[in-house]
Design a protein around this motif. Structure first.
Motif, PDB file in Angstrom:
ATOM      1  N   PRO A 183       0.824  -1.212   0.000  1.00 51.52           N
ATOM      2  CA  PRO A 183       0.000   0.000   0.000  1.00 51.52           C
ATOM      3  C   PRO A 183       0.855   1.257   0.000  1.00 51.52           C
ATOM      4  O   PRO A 183       1.955   1.273   0.531  1.00 51.52           O
ATOM      5  CB  PRO A 183      -0.796  -0.130   1.302  1.00 51.52           C
ATOM      6  CG  PRO A 183       0.078  -0.968   2.191  1.00 51.52           C
ATOM      7  CD  PRO A 183       0.754  -1.944   1.270  1.00 51.52           C
ATOM      8  N   ALA A 184       0.309   2.313  -0.583  1.00 47.45           N
ATOM      9  CA  ALA A 184       1.037   3.586  -0.617  1.00 47.45           C
ATOM     10  C   ALA A 184       1.055   4.245   0.749  1.00 47.45           C
ATOM     11  O   ALA A 184       1.972   5.024   1.063  1.00 47.45           O
ATOM     12  CB  ALA A 184       0.394   4.519  -1.642  1.00 47.45           C
ATOM     13  N   SER A 185       0.043   3.949   1.568  1.00 47.21           N
ATOM     14  CA  SER A 185      -0.013   4.533   2.912  1.00 47.21           C
ATOM     15  C   SER A 185      -0.824   3.614   3.804  1.00 47.21           C
ATOM     16  O   SER A 185      -1.737   2.916   3.341  1.00 47.21           O
ATOM     17  CB  SER A 185      -0.649   5.925   2.869  1.00 47.21           C
ATOM     18  OG  SER A 185      -1.947   5.866   2.289  1.00 47.21           O
ATOM     19  N   VAL A 186      -0.488   3.619   5.099  1.00 46.33           N
ATOM     20  CA  VAL A 186      -1.205   2.791   6.068  1.00 46.33           C
ATOM     21  C   VAL A 186      -1.506   3.625   7.302  1.00 46.33           C
ATOM     22  O   VAL A 186      -0.789   4.590   7.615  1.00 46.33           O
ATOM     23  CB  VAL A 186      -0.407   1.531   6.481  1.00 46.33           C
ATOM     24  CG1 VAL A 186      -0.118   0.644   5.292  1.00 46.33           C
ATOM     25  CG2 VAL A 186       0.866   1.907   7.212  1.00 46.33           C
ATOM     26  N   ALA A 187      -2.571   3.214   8.000  1.00 45.28           N
ATOM     27  CA  ALA A 187      -2.902   3.836   9.282  1.00 45.28           C
ATOM     28  C   ALA A 187      -3.206   2.733  10.273  1.00 45.28           C
ATOM     29  O   ALA A 187      -3.982   1.819   9.970  1.00 45.28           O
ATOM     30  CB  ALA A 187      -4.102   4.768   9.144  1.00 45.28           C
ATOM     31  N   VAL A 188      -2.581   2.801  11.446  1.00 45.18           N
ATOM     32  CA  VAL A 188      -2.845   1.839  12.521  1.00 45.18           C
ATOM     33  C   VAL A 188      -3.769   2.531  13.512  1.00 45.18           C
ATOM     34  O   VAL A 188      -3.355   3.455  14.219  1.00 45.18           O
ATOM     35  CB  VAL A 188      -1.544   1.384  13.210  1.00 45.18           C
ATOM     36  CG1 VAL A 188      -1.865   0.426  14.360  1.00 45.18           C
ATOM     37  CG2 VAL A 188      -0.620   0.718  12.205  1.00 45.18           C
ATOM     38  N   VAL A 189      -5.023   2.076  13.542  1.00 45.76           N
ATOM     39  CA  VAL A 189      -6.001   2.655  14.460  1.00 45.76           C
ATOM     40  C   VAL A 189      -5.974   1.827  15.744  1.00 45.76           C
ATOM     41  O   VAL A 189      -6.296   0.642  15.736  1.00 45.76           O
ATOM     42  CB  VAL A 189      -7.407   2.666  13.848  1.00 45.76           C
ATOM     43  CG1 VAL A 189      -8.403   3.308  14.826  1.00 45.76           C
ATOM     44  CG2 VAL A 189      -7.409   3.419  12.519  1.00 45.76           C
ATOM     45  N   GLY A 190      -5.569   2.470  16.832  1.00 43.80           N
ATOM     46  CA  GLY A 190      -5.374   1.759  18.088  1.00 43.80           C
ATOM     47  C   GLY A 190      -3.904   1.631  18.429  1.00 43.80           C
ATOM     48  O   GLY A 190      -3.518   0.799  19.250  1.00 43.80           O
ATOM     49  N   ALA A 191      -3.061   2.446  17.781  1.00 44.98           N
ATOM     50  CA  ALA A 191      -1.619   2.424  18.057  1.00 44.98           C
ATOM     51  C   ALA A 191      -1.373   2.714  19.532  1.00 44.98           C
ATOM     52  O   ALA A 191      -2.055   3.537  20.146  1.00 44.98           O
ATOM     53  CB  ALA A 191      -0.906   3.453  17.188  1.00 44.98           C
ATOM     54  N   SER A 192      -0.383   2.018  20.098  1.00 44.93           N
ATOM     55  CA  SER A 192      -0.159   2.124  21.543  1.00 44.93           C
ATOM     56  C   SER A 192       1.329   2.070  21.863  1.00 44.93           C
ATOM     57  O   SER A 192       2.116   1.452  21.131  1.00 44.93           O
ATOM     58  CB  SER A 192      -0.884   0.985  22.271  1.00 44.93           C
ATOM     59  OG  SER A 192      -0.550   0.956  23.647  1.00 44.93           O
ATOM     60  N   ASP A 193       1.699   2.697  23.001  1.00 44.31           N
ATOM     61  CA  ASP A 193       3.068   2.618  23.508  1.00 44.31           C
ATOM     62  C   ASP A 193       3.252   1.428  24.435  1.00 44.31           C
ATOM     63  O   ASP A 193       4.372   1.160  24.887  1.00 44.31           O
ATOM     64  CB  ASP A 193       3.413   3.905  24.268  1.00 44.31           C
ATOM     65  CG  ASP A 193       4.526   4.690  23.588  1.00 44.31           C
ATOM     66  OD1 ASP A 193       5.178   4.136  22.678  1.00 44.31           O
ATOM     67  OD2 ASP A 193       4.736   5.853  23.968  1.00 44.31           O
ATOM     68  N   ASP A 194       2.170   0.720  24.737  1.00 44.89           N
ATOM     69  CA  ASP A 194       2.201  -0.407  25.673  1.00 44.89           C
ATOM     70  C   ASP A 194       2.590  -1.685  24.930  1.00 44.89           C
ATOM     71  O   ASP A 194       1.824  -2.167  24.091  1.00 44.89           O
ATOM     72  CB  ASP A 194       0.832  -0.579  26.322  1.00 44.89           C
ATOM     73  CG  ASP A 194       0.824  -1.667  27.401  1.00 44.89           C
ATOM     74  OD1 ASP A 194       1.824  -2.408  27.524  1.00 44.89           O
ATOM     75  OD2 ASP A 194      -0.204  -1.784  28.103  1.00 44.89           O
ATOM     76  N   PRO A 195       3.781  -2.264  25.213  1.00 43.71           N
ATOM     77  CA  PRO A 195       4.227  -3.469  24.485  1.00 43.71           C
ATOM     78  C   PRO A 195       3.314  -4.670  24.666  1.00 43.71           C
ATOM     79  O   PRO A 195       3.424  -5.643  23.914  1.00 43.71           O
ATOM     80  CB  PRO A 195       5.616  -3.750  25.082  1.00 43.71           C
ATOM     81  CG  PRO A 195       6.046  -2.460  25.679  1.00 43.71           C
ATOM     82  CD  PRO A 195       4.799  -1.798  26.169  1.00 43.71           C
TER      83      PRO A 195
END
Length: 662
Positions: free
Chosen positions: A6-18
């Motif tokens: 894909p030319a672009s992606v979006a992660v909905v729900g991105a988190s800093d918690d491993p």
């Protein structure tokens, strides 16, 4: 290209918690930031992995091409509506429990959904990493219905040095199917072999596996549900004699694929196939221990490989045995180059298709560091010999990891720490079928279906049956011009012997008819001449529609004990007479078909023709669900079917009486 580059992606729900999915997906997405725009969406705002986030997709200047859904199911409808309104064309549904109405909205908008309830997608060629876990780039394409099984396969592939070229977790397959994911790999340059885990089989799977094989990318299939508990209920002997594993194996043979039973076996086999399919099943074994060589030889024979007697052995070191298996008998320690010399003798000798090197090789460097450089050089030479000759070489090393082991793996030589895994993989690889069969059904009878044995005889006009006619009264029986001994049958019963609907060996059939009619009621009965030929073999020939793979054909030991002996061979229908003969050769009772203990051989050519025609008939006629001839009596002078059953599609049989119910 939505799910591969894909030319672009979006992660909905991105988190800093491993501990959260959104962390792994965000981290993986950022791996490809040099190739595509990566957007991280977190409704709380702030930074994730040191990168700025947006609170919603509406804050982006342009719609991303692919959106990863890593939010709780309750939030998915709003995210999807927002994304579709912005023009998003693809979704990766990590979240489970996504409502069917949401899935319909995605489809109706012309967008695509991978999943839901999937682990994600990875592509080594395009730096696309939208999945939980870590992946080592390599040559194995993985398509898995279970995300975790797929992840296990990917981990094993990394350990083996094979690595993963592309990984697709299809999850619930609400939109994108495993078939589509497989077809996507046909033109995927990094992929040389494909591993598949499926729990169910949708339309087009066999065709997709065939297309991959035609492109030089063999498929290794792992599935479940092959136990007795998974067998479907049967309306005919044919149904009772098939199991899910039988049909899956037949599908694999048709597609030029192979089925395995564990993730480790899949990766072991894939490691062998990355350098190509072995030319055949002749194996030469080399070992530096007589005991280990003998164990390898026993395992090879058990795996279906053959151990040819060697005649071309010039070049072996003095003191080494010249039999197969070859025992280097200490000459390897005297000069490590003797390992490569022995491989070269076999690889260039033209008497074997594959070579197994078993024993201590790979351990010299760790145990005697001064030998490491020489051992690595020998390993590199073995890799070159495999490439130059096209002979498949597999190594069993007592050392799980060493510089030499890594050199072998990097050079395309699979290395196993146990001999049984090495030989099992080689056995699977050597039996791997060639390209898929292309069979065009011949024109079949347009005779409409009618219930009963006599109607089945009419529809299967290409099959020879004994002389017979219908009888409804005792006077019909008395007036017969047929020659005894006779068989008397209730025309309408599918399983006649189970309901007392057949009598054989009758010389005066009238009394038997009156008794049967009094017990079963009025109807059409069949008076038939019995087959009294000597030197005949009884078989069953059946064809049915599998719910996943369509028409299949079966042949096996026949008669009333067919289900007891379960001596069968199964293929997808239709088949050619040549394939039918191969099916017959696989039966345990096959010696009876070649003249057992001096008996004249039955007419196998005519028998194979009948099997092929039965398979063609079911494949060509969607109005038929099952066809069964049992028993079929084949002798030196031809084939005679003495009972037949045809079941139409979307109709059931009532075995307790003489009625059919729609």
């Amino acid at each position: 290209m939505i799910f591969s580059d894909p030319a672009s992606v979006a992660v909905v729900g991105a988190s800093d918690d491993p501990a959260k999915w959104g962390h792994w997906l965000a981290r993986g997405a950022l791996v490809g930031h040099d190739r595509r725009a990566v957007h991280l969406v977190n409704r709380g705002g702030g930074a994730v992995l040191g990168q700025p986030t947006v609170r919603s997709l509406s804050e982006l200047a342009e719609a991303p091409e692919l959106v990863v859904l890593a939010v709780p199911a309750a939030h998915v409808p709003a995210v999807v509506d927002e994304a579709l309104a912005a023009g998003v064309r693809g979704f990766v549904g990590i979240t489970s429990g996504i409502d069917d109405r949401v899935i319909r909205r995605i489809r109706d908008a012309g967008a695509r959904l991978l999943g839901p309830n999937c682990l994600g997608v990875f592509d080594a060629a395009t730096s696309l990493h939208l999945a939980w876990g870590r992946f080592q780039a390599g040559s194995l394409g993985v398509v898995s219905q279970s995300g975790q099984v797929g992840l296990e396969i990917a981990g094993l592939a990394a350990s083996s040095g094979t690595g993963v070229s592309r990984f697709v977790s299809v999850g619930n397959q609400a939109d994108v199917t495993a078939t589509e994911a497989l077809l996507d790999l046909v033109s995927h340059d990094l992929t040389t072999v494909v591993g598949v885990y499926l729990e169910s089989f949708g339309a087009g799977i066999v065709a997709a596996m065939s297309e991959l094989r035609a492109a030089g990318k063999p498929v290794v299939l792992l599935t479940v549900g092959t136990s007795v508990a998974a067998r479907e209920a049967a309306r005919t002997h044919t149904g009772a004699l098939t199991s899910s594993s039988d049909v899956v194996d037949a599908a694999c043979r048709r597609a030029g694929a192979v089925r395995v039973t564990t993730p480790a076996a899949l990766v072991d086999l894939a490691a062998v196939l990355t350098s190509g399919v072995p030319r055949g099943g002749r194996v030469g074994v080399i070992s530096d221990s007589g005991g280990q060589g003998a164990i390898a030889a026993d395992l090879a024979v058990a795996a279906g490989l053959t151990m040819p007697v060697l005649s071309v052995v010039d070049g072996l070191p003095a003191g080494a045995s010249t039999r197969n298996p070859i025992d280097l008998a200490g000459t390897g320690e005297q000069d490590l180059a003797n390992y490569a010399r022995a491989v070269e003798v076999l690889a260039r000798g033209g008497e074997v298709d594959t070579v197994v090197l078993s024993g201590y090789f790979g351990s010299y460097g760790p145990d005697a560091p001064s030998l490491e450089e020489a051992e690595v050089a020998v390993a590199a030479r073995i890799c070159s010999l495999a490439r130059e000759t096209g002979v498949t070489v597999v190594v069993h090393s007592m050392r799980e990891d060493s510089a030499a082991v890594r050199t072998l793996r990097t050079g395309g030589i699979p290395v196993q720490h146990t001999i049984e895994r090495a030989v099992a993989a080689l056995g699977h690889a050597s039996r791997l079928g060639r390209n898929s069969l292309e069979v065009v059904p011949r024109t079949t009878s347009a005779t409409p279906f009618r219930p009963g044995y006599l109607a089945a005889r009419e529809l299967l006009s290409f099959v020879e049956f004994p002389s017979a006619h219908a009888v409804t009264t005792a006077a019909d029986v008395t007036a017969t011009a047929l020659k005894g001994p006779f068989a008397l049958k209730a025309d309408w019963l599918p399983h006649k012997s189970e309901h007392g609907g057949v009598r054989i060996g009758l010389t005066e059939p009238t009394a038997a008819f009156e008794e049967m009619r009094a017990r079963l009621g009025p109807g059409t009965y069949v008076l038939e001449e019995m087959d009294t030929r000597e030197h005949t073999v009884e078989l069953i020939i059946g064809a049915k529609r599998d719910h996943s793979f369509g028409p299949v054909v079966l042949v096996g030991s026949g008669g009333v004990h067919a289900e007891l002996f379960r001596d069968t061979a199964i293929e997808l229908a239709p088949v050619t007479p040549a394939t039918a003969r191969d099916m017959l050769a696989r039966l345990t009772c096959a010696p009876l078909l070649s003249g057992w203990r001096g008996a004249p051989a039955p007419d196998v050519t005519a028998l194979a023709e009948v099997i092929a025609r039965i398979s063609e008939t079911l494949a060509a006629r969607s109005d038929l669900a099952e066809i069964e001839l049992n028993p079929v009596r084949v002798g030196p002078d031809g084939v005679l079917a003495v009972d037949a059953l045809i079941i139409p599609s979307e109709e059931t049989v009532n075995d307790t009486g003489g009625q059919r119910v729609a």
